[in-house]
Design a protein around this motif. Sequence first.
Motif, mmCIF file in Angstrom:
data_model
loop_
_atom_site.group_PDB
_atom_site.id
_atom_site.type_symbol
_atom_site.label_atom_id
_atom_site.label_comp_id
_atom_site.label_asym_id
_atom_site.label_seq_id
_atom_site.Cartn_x
_atom_site.Cartn_y
_atom_site.Cartn_z
ATOM 1 N N ALA A 81 0.722 -1.175 -0.062
ATOM 2 C CA ALA A 81 0.116 0.170 0.034
ATOM 3 C C ALA A 81 0.774 1.212 -0.180
ATOM 4 C CB ALA A 81 -0.787 0.041 1.141
ATOM 5 N N GLN A 82 2.150 1.270 0.507
ATOM 6 C CA GLN A 82 2.759 2.501 0.837
ATOM 7 C C GLN A 82 3.976 2.603 -0.321
ATOM 8 O OE1 GLN A 82 2.357 -0.020 3.135
ATOM 9 N NE2 GLN A 82 0.887 0.966 4.729
ATOM 10 N N CYS A 83 4.013 1.941 -1.374
ATOM 11 C CA CYS A 83 4.873 1.706 -2.193
ATOM 12 C C CYS A 83 4.993 3.104 -3.139
ATOM 13 C CB CYS A 83 4.960 0.534 -3.033
ATOM 14 S SG CYS A 83 3.619 0.473 -4.326
ATOM 15 N N ILE A 84 6.138 3.456 -3.754
ATOM 16 C CA ILE A 84 6.250 4.227 -4.736
ATOM 17 C C ILE A 84 6.136 3.391 -6.143
ATOM 18 C CG2 ILE A 84 7.437 6.181 -5.890
ATOM 19 C CD1 ILE A 84 9.116 6.314 -3.080
ATOM 20 N N PRO A 85 4.882 3.687 -6.872
ATOM 21 C CA PRO A 85 4.654 2.852 -8.046
ATOM 22 C C PRO A 85 5.797 2.895 -9.029
ATOM 23 C CG PRO A 85 2.692 4.234 -7.448
ATOM 24 C CD PRO A 85 3.660 4.675 -6.520
ATOM 25 N N ARG A 86 6.334 3.725 -9.645
ATOM 26 C CA ARG A 86 7.307 3.665 -10.502
ATOM 27 C C ARG A 86 8.704 3.051 -10.009
ATOM 28 N NH1 ARG A 86 7.727 9.072 -9.029
ATOM 29 N NH2 ARG A 86 9.656 9.844 -7.905
ATOM 30 N N HIS A 87 8.923 3.041 -8.679
ATOM 31 C CA HIS A 87 9.673 2.194 -8.145
ATOM 32 C C HIS A 87 9.606 0.531 -7.986
ATOM 33 C CE1 HIS A 87 11.758 5.885 -5.591
ATOM 34 N NE2 HIS A 87 11.670 5.869 -6.981
ATOM 35 N N PHE A 168 14.563 -10.596 2.947
ATOM 36 C CA PHE A 168 13.083 -10.342 2.663
ATOM 37 C C PHE A 168 12.372 -11.494 2.841
ATOM 38 C CE2 PHE A 168 14.418 -5.990 1.191
ATOM 39 C CZ PHE A 168 13.534 -5.214 1.994
ATOM 40 N N GLU A 169 12.912 -12.651 2.344
ATOM 41 C CA GLU A 169 12.077 -13.858 2.512
ATOM 42 C C GLU A 169 10.953 -14.027 3.665
ATOM 43 O OE1 GLU A 169 14.225 -17.550 1.887
ATOM 44 O OE2 GLU A 169 14.828 -17.005 -0.216
ATOM 45 N N GLN A 170 11.578 -13.651 4.925
ATOM 46 C CA GLN A 170 10.977 -13.737 6.028
ATOM 47 C C GLN A 170 10.266 -12.707 6.600
ATOM 48 O OE1 GLN A 170 10.272 -16.746 6.986
ATOM 49 N NE2 GLN A 170 11.713 -17.589 5.527
ATOM 50 N N ARG A 171 10.399 -11.372 5.690
ATOM 51 C CA ARG A 171 9.947 -10.039 6.281
ATOM 52 C C ARG A 171 9.090 -9.552 5.139
ATOM 53 N NH1 ARG A 171 15.328 -10.834 7.357
ATOM 54 N NH2 ARG A 171 15.769 -10.603 9.744
ATOM 55 N N ALA A 172 9.066 -10.003 4.029
ATOM 56 C CA ALA A 172 8.387 -9.215 2.867
ATOM 57 C C ALA A 172 6.803 -8.802 3.296
ATOM 58 C CB ALA A 172 8.560 -9.693 1.598
ATOM 59 N N SER A 173 6.135 -9.825 3.823
ATOM 60 C CA SER A 173 4.770 -9.809 4.019
ATOM 61 C C SER A 173 4.589 -9.124 5.563
ATOM 62 C CB SER A 173 4.013 -11.170 4.359
ATOM 63 O OG SER A 173 4.494 -11.886 5.306
ATOM 64 N N SER A 174 5.694 -8.721 6.235
ATOM 65 C CA SER A 174 5.098 -7.870 7.365
ATOM 66 C C SER A 174 4.714 -6.649 6.955
ATOM 67 C CB SER A 174 6.658 -7.836 8.160
ATOM 68 O OG SER A 174 6.260 -7.085 9.416
ATOM 69 N N LYS A 175 3.856 -5.855 7.986
ATOM 70 C CA LYS A 175 3.482 -4.489 7.811
ATOM 71 C C LYS A 175 4.186 -3.728 8.893
ATOM 72 C CE LYS A 175 -0.919 -5.647 5.526
ATOM 73 N NZ LYS A 175 -2.524 -5.335 5.619
ATOM 74 N N SER A 176 5.155 -4.246 9.563
ATOM 75 C CA SER A 176 5.933 -3.354 10.422
ATOM 76 C C SER A 176 6.405 -2.094 9.903
ATOM 77 C CB SER A 176 6.917 -4.176 11.228
ATOM 78 O OG SER A 176 7.849 -4.233 10.358
ATOM 79 N N ILE A 180 8.492 -1.639 6.107
ATOM 80 C CA ILE A 180 7.888 -0.945 4.795
ATOM 81 C C ILE A 180 9.033 0.148 4.472
ATOM 82 C CG2 ILE A 180 6.569 1.095 4.490
ATOM 83 C CD1 ILE A 180 4.196 -0.474 6.374
ATOM 84 N N VAL A 181 9.719 0.628 5.569
ATOM 85 C CA VAL A 181 10.863 1.544 5.141
ATOM 86 C C VAL A 181 11.782 0.889 4.368
ATOM 87 C CG1 VAL A 181 12.900 2.727 6.088
ATOM 88 C CG2 VAL A 181 10.588 3.057 7.119
ATOM 89 N N SER A 182 12.345 -0.560 4.952
ATOM 90 C CA SER A 182 13.345 -1.322 4.174
ATOM 91 C C SER A 182 12.813 -1.365 2.707
ATOM 92 C CB SER A 182 13.372 -2.678 4.907
ATOM 93 O OG SER A 182 13.858 -2.276 6.198
ATOM 94 N N LYS A 183 11.642 -1.573 2.516
ATOM 95 C CA LYS A 183 11.201 -2.135 1.262
ATOM 96 C C LYS A 183 11.151 -0.742 0.198
ATOM 97 C CE LYS A 183 7.262 -4.330 2.437
ATOM 98 N NZ LYS A 183 5.993 -4.994 2.452
ATOM 99 N N LEU A 184 10.879 0.277 0.733
ATOM 100 C CA LEU A 184 10.831 1.612 0.014
ATOM 101 C C LEU A 184 12.568 1.898 -0.104
ATOM 102 C CD1 LEU A 184 8.568 3.648 2.410
ATOM 103 C CD2 LEU A 184 8.227 2.996 0.029
ATOM 104 N N VAL A 185 13.327 1.756 0.723
ATOM 105 C CA VAL A 185 14.942 2.075 0.615
ATOM 106 C C VAL A 185 15.281 1.069 -0.688
ATOM 107 C CG1 VAL A 185 17.049 1.955 1.436
ATOM 108 C CG2 VAL A 185 15.033 3.187 2.501
ATOM 109 N N VAL A 186 15.005 -0.134 -0.581
ATOM 110 C CA VAL A 186 15.650 -1.172 -1.562
ATOM 111 C C VAL A 186 15.144 -0.625 -2.908
ATOM 112 C CG1 VAL A 186 15.626 -3.350 -2.467
ATOM 113 C CG2 VAL A 186 16.166 -2.947 -0.143
ATOM 114 N N ALA A 187 13.744 -0.430 -3.220
ATOM 115 C CA ALA A 187 13.288 -0.134 -4.467
ATOM 116 C C ALA A 187 13.623 1.364 -4.914
ATOM 117 C CB ALA A 187 11.681 -0.027 -4.253
#
Length: 254
Positions: A81-87, A168-176, A180-187
Motif C-alpha cells: 500500500a505504501q509503495c512508490i509505483p514507479r519504483h 526479505f524472504e521472512q519479512r516481505a509480508s510484514s506490515k511493520s 515498510i521503510v526497508s522495502k521503500l529504500v531497496v526499491a
Amino acid sequence: MQTTVFDLVDDQNMWRWSSAWFDLYPVVINLPPSTLDQNRGENLVWKDSQSNNTHFSSGWVWNNIRRCDQEVPWVDLVWFAQCIPRHSFHLWLVIKNKLKTQDRMGIWDMGSATNLNLMCCPLCRYNKDSRDHLIFECPFAMQVWNKVKDIAYMDSVDASWASIMAWFEQRASSKSSKTIVSKLVVAAAAYFVWQERNNRLFSQNHQPSSKIADIVLQTVRFKLMTFRARRRSKNPFQLERWKMQMKTMDIDTG
C-alpha cells in the motif's frame, strides 16, 4: 450502446440483429432464441468460466479472463500500500531480470556494426553490467547501498542481490514500520542506481555515489511525510534518523 435486449427480440422471440453485427460477429447467428419476462427489468450479468451467472464488474471480468499463476513469494516486496509505483514497477523488472543490461544484450544479434564485447559498466568502467552487478555489487552501487542500508534497518545485509532477497524472504509480508521503510529504500536505491547508469550511458550528467544515496534517502523521507501516524503506539517508529520533526510515530499501515 443504448440498445436493450428487448429491442433485439421480435414478437416471436427471435433475434433481429443488424447486418453490421452479422458482419462483425458472425457467431451471433448461432445464439439460441431468448425468452423475455415482461415483468422483470434488464440487468447486466457476467457468465464466468464455470458458467455461473454473477454481477458484472470490470474487476471480476479481469480476474476471470486473465491467466492466474501461483502467487510468487516476493509479491509483498514489490506491491504494498505504501509503495512508490514507479519504483515498484522497476523492482518488478529487477526481480524478473528483465532490465536491458549489457549481459542480456550480449545474447542478442546486434549485427556487425556493434561490438558488445567492448561494453563495460558505465558506473565502475569494469566488465559488463548485469542485474546482480548493478544491485549492488558494482563498487559505485555498493557505496550507495552501504550508505542507505543502515537507515533501512538492513545493516547486516551485504551488497549482493541474493542476500537482499534472502533477507526479505521472512519479512516481505510484514506490515511493520521498519519493514515498510526497508522495502521503500531497496526499491528507491535500485531505481536511482539504474537511472544514474542510464544517465552516464546516454549523457554526460554524472553524479557521485554520495549524491545518489542522498537522493534515495530524500525520496523515502518525502514518502514517509505522507504517511498517517498513530501516536499512541506500543512500538513507536523512531524517526530521528530521518531528520523529521516528529520524534516518534508508528506508520498506519491501513
